[in-house]
Design an enzyme around this catalytic site. Structure first.
Site, PDB file in Angstrom:
ATOM      1  N   SER A  87      38.670  40.793  43.528  1.00 10.24           N
ATOM      2  CA  SER A  87      38.294  41.027  45.139  1.00 10.24           C
ATOM      3  C   SER A  87      37.957  40.011  46.076  1.00 10.24           C
ATOM      4  CB  SER A  87      37.127  42.139  44.896  1.00 10.24           C
ATOM      5  OG  SER A  87      37.824  43.517  44.901  1.00 10.24           O
ATOM      6  N   TYR A 183      32.113  50.889  49.190  1.00 11.81           N
ATOM      7  CA  TYR A 183      33.293  50.083  48.710  1.00 11.81           C
ATOM      8  C   TYR A 183      34.497  50.846  48.532  1.00 11.81           C
ATOM      9  CZ  TYR A 183      35.026  45.727  46.884  1.00 11.81           C
ATOM     10  OH  TYR A 183      35.827  44.583  46.662  1.00 11.81           O
ATOM     11  N   ASN A 185      38.931  50.078  47.885  1.00  9.57           N
ATOM     12  CA  ASN A 185      40.220  49.017  47.829  1.00  9.57           C
ATOM     13  C   ASN A 185      41.083  49.687  48.666  1.00  9.57           C
ATOM     14  OD1 ASN A 185      38.930  47.427  45.870  1.00  9.57           O
ATOM     15  ND2 ASN A 185      39.272  49.341  44.375  1.00  9.57           N
ATOM     16  N   GLY A 327      34.561  39.520  42.458  1.00 13.17           N
ATOM     17  CA  GLY A 327      35.674  40.168  42.028  1.00 13.17           C
ATOM     18  C   GLY A 327      35.880  40.688  40.463  1.00 13.17           C
TER      19      GLY A 327
END
Length: 372
Positions: A87, A183, A185, A327
């Site tokens: 990330s 959070y 993606n 990440g």
């Protein structure tokens, strides 16, 4: 990048105990908290290997390694070897979006529909109500597609970006846009699609031209379609063997499922160089850098942690904050930080964390490196 913390997550569990080699650094004299910290990370069932790059207050940079780089051969961890940085990719993607904002090609408070008309629709989901800022800030309320991927079964499967979005949009919204930080993606897949729509070029080309080449990241790249290897010297990355045997080598994988949210390969030194250049204003105009550094609480990432637009601030034990992202992706975890006065540290380990406590251990090594 992940379902938990700043990670590309794949449900990795703990590995068996591994005997560490002594951590190495060049140059180094006397007791060194980073060396001690890395050795501790790879002991007692920790990840097989660890590596770090640290720049101190005087501008001196040291590279460290600990543990085993390849369990099959017993090879050492290569100093400043390449790893999948998960990330941290989000910060690169956010920089490109903010560059486009500075060029007046994108507006942060415009809706997603402005750039991707009609694409984002679902149960409680409407792209006309979600802004670009909310994507970068993780306040969109969208479902997270990685919650619904079958890890590690997708190791060698290719996903187009639209495939990832389709997975997310089959599910109900997590919350109303702007209601809370969570959070996700999916936000960065959409950010990547906006970049491609506005520029007319592939995301990988834009990140390479606008970021990687611009600040001279010689060991950083966005893997091409079908590229499942890590190109340069690297430690192997591992996950727990689902059959209960020895740790499974997960170094080779198709990272397309991470795309704009986590596909990059880099080194600790390059990650430090990227964040230092970003804070120094080498990548963004002042106005856009100020937007990126405008943060809101992100308690799920730890006490005092705040999230901006693809950028994380984390309090240091010695005062002040460090800026980075961090990440996790199958096989690797990276954590780091860069300070306003030029200190920088990035640590990578060759297995995703089994727990929040294990992740915090890596973060403590970063804190020690920055506060010594």
């Amino acid at each position: 990048m992940a379902r938990a913390a700043v990670a590309v997550t794949a449900g990795v569990l703990s590995l068996g105990a591994l005997a560490p080699s002594a951590a190495s650094a060049a140059p180094a004299t006397g007791p060194d908290p980073v060396r001690k910290g890395l050795n501790a990370l790879v002991r007692d069932g920790g990840p097989p290997g660890a590596l770090a790059s640290v720049t101190d207050r005087d501008g001196r940079t040291r590279s460290y390694t600990a543990g085993v780089g390849d369990l099959a051969t017993g090879a050492k961890v290569p100093r400043d070897g390449q790893v999948r940085i998960g990330s941290n990719t989000k910060a690169f993607t956010a920089v490109v979006v903010l560059q486009l904002v500075g060029e007046k090609k994108v507006k942060l408070d415009a809706s997603v529909d402005t750039y991707l008309p009609g694409l984002v629709r679902g149960d409680g989901i409407d792209g006309r109500q979600i802004t670009v800022r909310q994507l970068l800030q993780h306040t969109s309320g969208l479902p997270n597609y990685t919650d619904y991927l079958d890890f590690p079964a997708v190791q060698h499967r290719y996903f187009a970006p639209r495939d990832l979005l389709d997975i997310a949009l089959k599910h109900k919204a997590r919350s109303a846009p702007g209601e809370k930080w969570e959070y996700n993606n999916t936000n960065y897949v959409l950010a990547g699609l906006i970049i491609q729509k506005v520029t007319g070029r592939p995301l990988a080309e834009e990140i390479d031209k606008r970021v990687i080449q611009r600040v001279g990241l010689r060991h950083t790249y966005f893997p091409a379609v079908g590229d499942q290897t890590i190109r340069e010297r690297h430690p192997q990355g591992y996950i727990k063997n689902p059959d209960g045997g020895p740790p499974r080598d997960f170094t080779e994988m198709d990272p397309s499922w991470a795309w704009a949210a986590g596909q990059l390969v880099s080194t600790n030194a390059d990650v430090n160089r990227f964040f230092a250049a970003l804070l120094d204003g080498d990548l963004l105009p002042k106005a856009q850098l100020a937007q990126m550094r405008t943060t809101i609480p992100a308690k799920a990432l730890g006490p005092g942690v705040r999230y901006g637009l693809g950028l994380v601030s984390r309090p240091l034990s010695c005062g002040g904050v460090a800026w980075n992202h961090g990440g996790d992706i199958d096989g690797f975890e990276t954590r780091g930080g860069v300070t306003e006065d030029g200190r920088a540290a990035n640590v990578a380990v060759t297995r995703m964390p089994d727990s929040e406590a294990e992740m915090r251990r890596v973060e403590k090594v970063v804190d020690k490196a920055l506060c010594r």
